[in-house]
Design a protein around this motif. Sequence first.
Motif, PDB file in Angstrom:
ATOM      1  N   UNK A 127       1.999 -10.938  -9.698  1.00 40.44           N
ATOM      2  CA  UNK A 127       0.575 -11.161  -9.443  1.00 40.44           C
ATOM      3  C   UNK A 127      -0.192 -10.730 -10.671  1.00 40.44           C
ATOM      4  N   UNK A 128      -0.880 -11.688 -11.279  1.00 35.29           N
ATOM      5  CA  UNK A 128      -1.761 -11.370 -12.406  1.00 35.29           C
ATOM      6  C   UNK A 128      -3.156 -11.140 -11.855  1.00 35.29           C
ATOM      7  N   UNK A 129      -3.732 -10.017 -12.224  1.00 34.37           N
ATOM      8  CA  UNK A 129      -5.042  -9.623 -11.720  1.00 34.37           C
ATOM      9  C   UNK A 129      -6.043 -10.758 -11.907  1.00 34.37           C
ATOM     10  N   UNK A 130      -6.644 -11.202 -10.799  1.00 32.61           N
ATOM     11  CA  UNK A 130      -7.567 -12.331 -10.853  1.00 32.61           C
ATOM     12  C   UNK A 130      -8.869 -11.985 -11.561  1.00 32.61           C
ATOM     13  N   UNK A 131      -9.351 -10.790 -11.337  1.00 34.65           N
ATOM     14  CA  UNK A 131     -10.683 -10.427 -11.848  1.00 34.65           C
ATOM     15  C   UNK A 131     -10.635  -9.046 -12.499  1.00 34.65           C
ATOM     16  N   UNK A 132     -10.335  -8.987 -13.797  1.00 31.72           N
ATOM     17  CA  UNK A 132     -10.472  -7.708 -14.487  1.00 31.72           C
ATOM     18  C   UNK A 132     -11.898  -7.180 -14.331  1.00 31.72           C
ATOM     19  N   UNK A 144      -4.595 -16.496 -11.993  1.00 35.50           N
ATOM     20  CA  UNK A 144      -5.006 -17.646 -11.190  1.00 35.50           C
ATOM     21  C   UNK A 144      -4.271 -17.634  -9.853  1.00 35.50           C
ATOM     22  N   UNK A 145      -4.575 -18.633  -9.027  1.00 33.16           N
ATOM     23  CA  UNK A 145      -4.033 -18.649  -7.673  1.00 33.16           C
ATOM     24  C   UNK A 145      -2.548 -18.904  -7.580  1.00 33.16           C
ATOM     25  N   UNK A 146      -1.917 -19.256  -8.704  1.00 35.58           N
ATOM     26  CA  UNK A 146      -0.479 -19.509  -8.668  1.00 35.58           C
ATOM     27  C   UNK A 146       0.343 -18.228  -8.612  1.00 35.58           C
ATOM     28  N   UNK A 289     -14.022 -22.324  13.237  1.00 35.43           N
ATOM     29  CA  UNK A 289     -15.068 -23.328  13.451  1.00 35.43           C
ATOM     30  C   UNK A 289     -16.360 -22.964  12.719  1.00 35.43           C
ATOM     31  N   UNK A 290     -16.483 -21.684  12.325  1.00 32.81           N
ATOM     32  CA  UNK A 290     -17.674 -21.212  11.625  1.00 32.81           C
ATOM     33  C   UNK A 290     -17.358 -20.870  10.166  1.00 32.81           C
ATOM     34  N   UNK A 291     -16.223 -20.194   9.944  1.00 32.80           N
ATOM     35  CA  UNK A 291     -15.843 -19.749   8.611  1.00 32.80           C
ATOM     36  C   UNK A 291     -14.458 -20.295   8.268  1.00 32.80           C
ATOM     37  N   UNK A 292     -14.284 -20.730   7.026  1.00 29.30           N
ATOM     38  CA  UNK A 292     -12.960 -21.143   6.568  1.00 29.30           C
ATOM     39  C   UNK A 292     -12.826 -20.812   5.088  1.00 29.30           C
ATOM     40  N   UNK A 293     -11.595 -20.692   4.643  1.00 31.08           N
ATOM     41  CA  UNK A 293     -11.296 -20.328   3.261  1.00 31.08           C
ATOM     42  C   UNK A 293     -10.269 -21.305   2.708  1.00 31.08           C
ATOM     43  N   UNK A 294     -10.535 -21.845   1.533  1.00 31.23           N
ATOM     44  CA  UNK A 294      -9.582 -22.684   0.822  1.00 31.23           C
ATOM     45  C   UNK A 294      -9.117 -21.936  -0.422  1.00 31.23           C
ATOM     46  N   UNK A 295      -7.802 -21.848  -0.603  1.00 24.17           N
ATOM     47  CA  UNK A 295      -7.221 -21.111  -1.727  1.00 24.17           C
ATOM     48  C   UNK A 295      -6.541 -22.106  -2.663  1.00 24.17           C
ATOM     49  N   UNK A 296      -6.941 -22.107  -3.916  1.00 24.40           N
ATOM     50  CA  UNK A 296      -6.348 -22.980  -4.921  1.00 24.40           C
ATOM     51  C   UNK A 296      -5.168 -22.249  -5.565  1.00 24.40           C
ATOM     52  N   UNK A 297      -3.957 -22.675  -5.251  1.00 25.36           N
ATOM     53  CA  UNK A 297      -2.762 -22.027  -5.787  1.00 25.36           C
ATOM     54  C   UNK A 297      -2.166 -22.783  -6.972  1.00 25.36           C
TER      55      UNK A 297
END
Length: 307
Positions: A127-132, A144-146, A289-297
């Motif tokens: 896992x490479x840190x997404x947000x230093x 990144x998401x990969x 139905x109210x909240x959803x999350x899409x993850x770009x891998x």
Amino acid sequence: MYKVAVVQAASVPFDADAATGRAEQLIAEVADNGAELAVFPEAFIGGYPKGTSFGTATGIRTERGRAEYERYVRGAVTLEGEQVRRLVHASAEHSVHLVMGIIELLGSTLYCTALMISPTDGLVGKHRKLMPTASERLVWGFGDGSTLDTMDTPGGRVGTVICWENYMPLLRQAMYAKGVQIYCAPTADDRPTWQSTMQHIAMEGRTFVLSSCQVITRDAFPDDHPIEFELPGGDTLMRGGSVIIDPAGTVLAGPVFDEETILYAELDPGAKIRSHLDFDAVGHYARPDVFSLTVNEAPAESVRFAG
């Protein structure tokens, strides 16, 4: 029951071979104490250059800062390098799964990375840190998401989120959705407030949380290494605070400050199952139905060669 260890120890900054040797000794120690999973701090191999500006200010870079950056790069490791091979060997020799914080060199960019190493299958995830955070962004690239990888162990699925990434609610949600049962949080945050974050995540994700931070002092760094700011701990650059927490938010071991130690705990995998009676952040307590999350891998590559 599944015995785990959280290692709270000092790195050997800018010396990947020496830091790897230290890790090998600690892996043998946790194995001798019956642990099957060991979690090491953020940037344990390569080092966390706390208090160092690398000679930068807005609109300014210095030659001394560039030289300091060169030393930092030369202390990093590659995934194909000798240090990672040694870690894979130590994992296999001692039958210990590893989560190991490294500074990774990929091309001409450094990443703050956590490796996931299996005794039977070797390097199975990273896992490479997404947000230093803050000025970390000067010396570390963005993951990144990969690399939102997980690792299966006899005690459950392991996932890793590094330091202040743990304040990113959507990243946490993604890890819960991946079925993480043992949530590892290598960190450089040694403040007492970190403990409440770790307890919140344990309860929110109904996961075991294993957080590891270094205890390291000024004299661990080279004599000519510049620390340009007065640090809250004086000559103590990081003071630990490592901890192990169960899915109900109960502290099983730690936190320990101002001394090197290894924390141990026996994890009952059934505790996670029981905790979901009344809460599942990505299941029966979610509202898709109210909240959803899409993850770009997909890998975020800057150059793609076709043909």
